[in-house]
Design a protein around this motif. Sequence first.
Motif, short mmCIF file in Angstrom:
data_model
loop_
_atom_site.label_atom_id
_atom_site.label_comp_id
_atom_site.label_asym_id
_atom_site.label_seq_id
_atom_site.Cartn_x
_atom_site.Cartn_y
_atom_site.Cartn_z
N GLY A 152 0.76 -1.13 -0.13
CA GLY A 152 -0.06 0.09 0.11
C GLY A 152 0.87 1.27 0.05
O GLY A 152 0.53 2.12 0.69
N VAL A 153 1.92 1.37 -0.70
CA VAL A 153 2.74 2.30 -0.77
C VAL A 153 3.07 2.65 -2.24
O VAL A 153 2.88 1.92 -3.14
CB VAL A 153 4.33 2.14 -0.18
CG1 VAL A 153 4.14 1.93 1.20
CG2 VAL A 153 5.13 0.92 -0.72
N PRO A 154 3.49 3.94 -2.62
CA PRO A 154 3.75 4.18 -4.04
C PRO A 154 4.87 3.39 -4.51
O PRO A 154 5.75 3.11 -3.83
CB PRO A 154 4.03 5.79 -3.85
CG PRO A 154 3.75 6.33 -2.62
CD PRO A 154 3.60 4.84 -1.56
N LEU A 155 4.82 3.37 -6.05
CA LEU A 155 5.75 2.48 -6.63
C LEU A 155 7.11 3.13 -6.39
O LEU A 155 8.18 2.25 -6.38
CB LEU A 155 5.45 2.37 -8.20
CG LEU A 155 6.14 1.81 -9.06
CD1 LEU A 155 6.62 0.21 -8.75
CD2 LEU A 155 6.05 1.57 -10.59
N GLY A 156 7.35 4.40 -6.41
CA GLY A 156 8.55 4.99 -6.35
C GLY A 156 9.28 4.76 -4.92
O GLY A 156 10.54 4.54 -4.87
N THR A 157 8.48 4.63 -3.97
CA THR A 157 8.83 4.29 -2.53
C THR A 157 9.47 3.06 -2.75
O THR A 157 10.43 2.66 -2.17
CB THR A 157 7.70 4.38 -1.41
OG1 THR A 157 7.31 5.68 -1.50
CG2 THR A 157 8.31 3.85 -0.26
N VAL A 158 8.72 1.97 -3.56
CA VAL A 158 9.15 0.75 -3.56
C VAL A 158 10.38 0.67 -4.09
O VAL A 158 11.51 -0.02 -3.68
CB VAL A 158 8.28 -0.31 -4.08
CG1 VAL A 158 8.64 -1.49 -4.56
CG2 VAL A 158 7.10 -0.50 -3.15
N LYS A 159 10.71 1.38 -5.51
CA LYS A 159 11.81 1.43 -6.02
C LYS A 159 13.06 2.12 -5.15
O LYS A 159 14.29 1.44 -5.09
CB LYS A 159 11.61 2.14 -7.16
CG LYS A 159 10.84 1.55 -8.48
CD LYS A 159 10.88 2.52 -9.48
CE LYS A 159 9.68 1.46 -10.61
NZ LYS A 159 9.89 2.03 -11.99
N ALA A 160 12.73 3.02 -4.33
CA ALA A 160 13.96 3.49 -3.57
C ALA A 160 14.16 2.76 -2.70
O ALA A 160 15.39 2.65 -2.29
CB ALA A 160 13.19 4.87 -3.08
N ARG A 161 13.39 1.93 -1.73
CA ARG A 161 13.63 0.94 -0.97
C ARG A 161 14.52 0.02 -1.25
O ARG A 161 15.53 -0.59 -0.85
CB ARG A 161 12.35 0.65 -0.20
CG ARG A 161 11.75 1.72 0.75
CD ARG A 161 10.29 0.91 1.45
NE ARG A 161 9.77 2.09 2.14
CZ ARG A 161 8.51 1.84 2.81
NH1 ARG A 161 7.83 0.68 2.59
NH2 ARG A 161 8.06 2.90 3.45
N THR A 162 14.24 -0.27 -2.54
CA THR A 162 14.85 -1.76 -3.23
C THR A 162 16.23 -1.04 -3.61
O THR A 162 17.18 -1.87 -3.31
CB THR A 162 14.08 -2.06 -4.33
OG1 THR A 162 12.86 -2.48 -4.19
CG2 THR A 162 14.93 -3.10 -5.28
#
Length: 177
Positions: A152-162
Amino acid sequence: MEQGASSNLGARLAAGEEGAINECYSALGPMVLGYLRRFVSRDEAEDVLQRVFYEVWRNRDRYDPARSLEAWVLGIARKRAIDQLRRRRSNVVPLEELRDIAGDDGRELAERYARATEVRAALELLPAEQREVLTLAYFGDLTQVQVAERLGVPLGTVKARTFRGLRRLAGILGAAG
């Protein structure tokens, strides 16, 4: 063991006389152990020997004292040795099936397991959000879009965390050797 002594011991065993199984074990144990060693290893033979004499005692009422005690006990021993061989066979995997996975001597597979253990330990050192994203992506086999939906988070957040998680993981694993 002489036939007369054997039939007397067999009759006492069949009657359930106290001490008869001990005498039977003392008299026949070495012979049965030698017989079992023709089928299985020494360690296995000793285990099977214990099962044989347990079964001799448990089924003593089935023994006919008019027949040979040695033959009856060796018949039980043969059946238990076969059972042991069948159990062992189910654990055996043909070497040819493992060659593709493990390489010629198994070191490759062992190294892969060791590396996987290092990676899992390094993952534990990451911040929870980075560890969660990497775990879902690599172990959960999810795409970054699916990870974003799941968390339930934005795609950009997932990319940054990855990105941050992989960079930190590389640093940890590089420092570990």
